[in-house]
Design an enzyme around this catalytic site. Structure first.
Site, mmCIF file in Angstrom:
data_model
loop_
_atom_site.group_PDB
_atom_site.id
_atom_site.type_symbol
_atom_site.label_atom_id
_atom_site.label_comp_id
_atom_site.label_asym_id
_atom_site.label_seq_id
_atom_site.Cartn_x
_atom_site.Cartn_y
_atom_site.Cartn_z
ATOM 1 C CB SER A 163 9.763 -4.602 -5.537
ATOM 2 O OG SER A 163 9.497 -5.729 -4.714
ATOM 3 C CE1 TYR A 177 5.246 -2.381 -4.011
ATOM 4 C CE2 TYR A 177 5.975 -4.655 -4.142
ATOM 5 C CZ TYR A 177 6.223 -3.336 -3.812
ATOM 6 O OH TYR A 177 7.447 -2.988 -3.281
HETATM 7 P P1 NAP Z 1 7.317 2.606 3.933
HETATM 8 O O1 NAP Z 1 8.058 2.288 5.169
HETATM 9 O O2 NAP Z 1 5.869 2.275 3.840
HETATM 10 O O3 NAP Z 1 7.493 4.186 3.653
HETATM 11 C C1 NAP Z 1 6.870 4.734 2.548
HETATM 12 C C2 NAP Z 1 7.190 6.215 2.471
HETATM 13 O O4 NAP Z 1 6.548 6.731 1.321
HETATM 14 C C3 NAP Z 1 6.694 7.009 3.638
HETATM 15 O O5 NAP Z 1 7.642 8.026 3.901
HETATM 16 C C4 NAP Z 1 5.390 7.624 3.138
HETATM 17 O O6 NAP Z 1 5.134 8.881 3.730
HETATM 18 C C5 NAP Z 1 5.712 7.815 1.686
HETATM 19 N N1 NAP Z 1 4.574 7.822 0.801
HETATM 20 C C6 NAP Z 1 3.570 6.899 0.700
HETATM 21 N N2 NAP Z 1 2.722 7.244 -0.276
HETATM 22 C C7 NAP Z 1 3.209 8.401 -0.811
HETATM 23 C C8 NAP Z 1 2.779 9.255 -1.850
HETATM 24 N N3 NAP Z 1 1.661 9.000 -2.543
HETATM 25 N N4 NAP Z 1 3.516 10.358 -2.111
HETATM 26 C C9 NAP Z 1 4.638 10.648 -1.418
HETATM 27 N N5 NAP Z 1 5.084 9.877 -0.427
HETATM 28 C C10 NAP Z 1 4.373 8.767 -0.126
HETATM 29 O O7 NAP Z 1 8.012 1.966 2.641
HETATM 30 P P2 NAP Z 1 9.474 1.315 2.442
HETATM 31 O O8 NAP Z 1 9.424 -0.097 2.860
HETATM 32 O O9 NAP Z 1 10.501 2.212 2.973
HETATM 33 O O10 NAP Z 1 9.528 1.277 0.851
HETATM 34 C C11 NAP Z 1 10.152 2.286 0.078
HETATM 35 C C12 NAP Z 1 10.210 1.805 -1.367
HETATM 36 O O11 NAP Z 1 10.903 0.567 -1.441
HETATM 37 C C13 NAP Z 1 8.841 1.581 -2.008
HETATM 38 O O12 NAP Z 1 8.878 1.993 -3.350
HETATM 39 C C14 NAP Z 1 8.667 0.080 -1.916
HETATM 40 O O13 NAP Z 1 7.813 -0.428 -2.913
HETATM 41 C C15 NAP Z 1 10.100 -0.383 -2.118
HETATM 42 N N6 NAP Z 1 10.332 -1.737 -1.587
HETATM 43 C C16 NAP Z 1 10.241 -1.986 -0.247
HETATM 44 C C17 NAP Z 1 10.437 -3.280 0.213
HETATM 45 C C18 NAP Z 1 10.358 -3.669 1.671
HETATM 46 O O14 NAP Z 1 10.396 -4.863 1.989
HETATM 47 N N7 NAP Z 1 10.239 -2.714 2.597
HETATM 48 C C19 NAP Z 1 10.722 -4.308 -0.709
HETATM 49 C C20 NAP Z 1 10.806 -4.002 -2.060
HETATM 50 C C21 NAP Z 1 10.608 -2.710 -2.480
HETATM 51 P P3 NAP Z 1 3.945 9.180 4.796
HETATM 52 O O15 NAP Z 1 4.005 8.074 5.793
HETATM 53 O O16 NAP Z 1 4.267 10.503 5.345
HETATM 54 O O17 NAP Z 1 2.724 9.143 3.971
#
Ligand code: NAP
Length: 268
Positions: A163, A177
């Site tokens: 991130s 985080y």
């Molecule tokens: P998101 O929309 O919250 O989706 C998270 C996913 O991870 C969901 O499918 C959830 O499944 C699953 N999950 C959560 N806890 C879990 C666990 N303990 N074991 C297995 N699966 C789990 O997140 P996102 O925004 O797509 O982010 C994905 C990645 O990108 C993360 O690592 C995040 O830190 C990184 N990131 C995101 C952003 C952003 O702005 N969105 C920015 C920087 C980095 P369920 O719902 O079925 O639990």
């Protein structure tokens, strides 16, 4: 040579991509995109923890694209569940229901409610690191055991989700985080160098502000609107824009790229 006489391209060997946290957001976009022939035509393991229906919908889209999918419930923050997930994958490969593993996207990750470090509970900090850091290490360890030429396999690729928070620190919001994502940057570099001669490339993507549900899960549903004006490109990114970078890093087009940390941030 015109298109009629050009020889057909050899069909690439079938291979499987494991995407953690693939029921929504960036992980779901990676799973859907990976199944498409122009992005490698991967079989996909769709991991999730909570929303089975959403995970099944992603798997259905993978199958519609002509590839095979396995949906696996596992909390990546629990080593026993990670091992059970890989056991399910191994059984499917042994039964011919999935191709051998050749890729891992360590995507599952969580944020938490905005707080200062001096307000954080031990349980919160531990959960953050169990899911974001330990989970990524456990999943990568098992992937290397199944992909490295050192272990008799054909190689593969790992992409970790970092991130931009690891550059910014996220003060007053979630320093825990940001610190967990700093660990991902270093893990990516070290593992990439460790397995560089074993056919396994390891890279990270560092998204900036991306339109997904993660912001609502951290108690700031309008975070994208708040932050967009601070992004040089003046907008948030989409999950599919991050997925495109991840699929490129997994592709043969990135054959000399390892240990790289690629910012996908609109310039932030
Ligand atoms: P998101 O929309 O919250 O989706 C998270 C996913 O991870 C969901 O499918 C959830 O499944 C699953 N999950 C959560 N806890 C879990 C666990 N303990 N074991 C297995 N699966 C789990 O997140 P996102 O925004 O797509 O982010 C994905 C990645 O990108 C993360 O690592 C995040 O830190 C990184 N990131 C995101 C952003 C952003 O702005 N969105 C920015 C920087 C980095 P369920 O719902 O079925 O639990």
């Amino acid at each position: 040579m015109n298109t009629l006489t050009r020889p057909a391209r050899a069909t690439p060997a079938a291979r499987t991509l494991l995407v953690t946290g693939a029921s929504r957001g960036i992980g779901a976009a990676v799973a859907r995109r990976a199944a498409l022939p122009r992005h490698g035509g991967w079989d996909v393991v769709v991991n999730y923890t909570r929303d089975a229906a959403a995970a099944e919908a992603v798997a259905a889209d993978v199958r519609t694209a002509g590839r095979r999918a396995l949906v696996v419930l596992a909390d990546v923050g629990d080593e026993a569940q990670v091992m059970a997930m890989y056991a399910a994958l191994d059984a499917a490969v042994a039964a011919g229901r999935l191709a051998p593993l050749a890729g891992l996207v360590n995507n599952a990750g969580v944020v938490d409610q905005p707080a200062r470090v001096d307000e954080m509970s031990g349980a919160r900090i531990e959960r953050m690191f169990r899911i974001n850091v330990f989970g990524s290490l456990w999943c990568a360890r098992e992937a290397v055991r199944r992909m490295s030429t050192k272990h008799g396999h054909a190689g593969g690729g790992i992409v970790n989700l970092g991130s931009a928070a690891s550059r910014i620190g996220s003060p007053g919001q979630y320093v825990d985080y940001a610190a967990s994502k700093g660990a991902i940057d270093v893990f990516t570099l070290g593992l990439a160098r460790e397995v560089a001669t074993e056919g396994v490339r390891v890279n990270a993507v560092r998204p900036g502000i991306i339109e997904t549900d993660i912001h609502a899960s951290g108690g700031i549903p309008d975070r994208v609107q708040q932050m967009a004006p601070m992004v040089p490109m003046q907008r948030a990114g989409t999950a599919d824009e991050v997925a495109a970078a991840i699929l490129w890093l997994l592709s043969d087009e990135a054959s000399y790229t390892t240990g790289a940390v690629l910012d996908v941030t609109g310039g932030r």
